[in-house]
Design an enzyme around this catalytic site. Structure first.
Site: not given
Ligand code: IMP
Ligand code: MG
Length: 179
Positions: A42-43, A98-99, A102, A130, A151-152, A158
């Site tokens: 949803k982000g 994408e939001d 990470d 990040k 964590f934001v 969310d």
């Molecule tokens: P990744 O696969 O670890 O890159 O995960 C990315 C997803 O994790 C994003 O689409 C977010 O939904 C969630 N996410 C990662 N960091 C944060 C954060 O700081 N706040 C909220 N959601 C996060």
């Molecule tokens: Mg997400």
């Protein structure tokens, strides 16, 4: 909800300026073309809603639900597709929206899936990144803002499905983390 944001990282004004910049990069690169924005729910929906309204070419939108997170603040390392896009992207210009990137695990899995469907082009637009937490390298073609390892929440992001409605991006106050 007053102290849930420990520190404002990105103000509403900074977000608006960032969205404007990303949109002009996309407008420049895709002039005369049609594009499909694929948002990861949803982000991304707040960011995508703002971004698409600044784009000047014909835009269609679709969404996927892919998760690597539960109610926790650390990636589980597993990717699970709960909803796919509803249309063919073969021969189309696709931008994944994408939001936040990470670990990069979610995005590299999504890129691989969509690349296999033979789009004319496939690029990634991410509001936040990040880099300190990257496990899988992903190329972010349109990057909003790099943030430190915190964590934001807010602007679609969310914690445990809450706080997506906060209009700025802020660091989550640790006293609201329940693990
Ligand atoms: P990744 O696969 O670890 O890159 O995960 C990315 C997803 O994790 C994003 O689409 C977010 O939904 C969630 N996410 C990662 N960091 C944060 C954060 O700081 N706040 C909220 N959601 C996060
Ligand atoms: Mg997400």
């Amino acid at each position: 909800m007053t102290d849930v944001v420990e520190k404002v990282l990105i103000s509403e004004e900074e977000i608006a300026a960032c969205v404007d910049r990303l949109a002009s990069e996309i407008n420049r690169d895709y002039e005369g073309k049609e594009i499909i924005l694929v948002g990861l729910l949803k982000g991304s929906f707040v960011f995508m809603g703002d971004l698409m309204r600044k784009l000047s070419m014909p835009v269609s939108i679709d969404f996927m639900i892919v998760s690597s997170y539960g109610g926790r603040t650390v990636s589980s390392g597993e990717v699970n597709m709960k909803k796919d896009i509803g249309e063919s992207i073969e021969g189309k210009h696709v931008i994944i929206v994408e939001d936040i990137i990470d670990s990069g695990i979610t995005l590299s899995a999504v890129m691989e899936i969509l690349r296999g469907r033979n789009p004319a082009s496939l690029r990634l637009c991410a509001f936040l990144s990040k880099p300190a937490r990257r496990v899988k390298e992903v190329q972010i073609d349109y990057l909003g803002i790099e943030i430190p390892d915190a964590f934001v929440i807010g602007y679609g992001l969310d914690y445990d499905e809450k706080y997506r409605n906060i209009p700025c991006v802020g660091i989550l106050n640790p006293k609201y983390i329940n693990e």
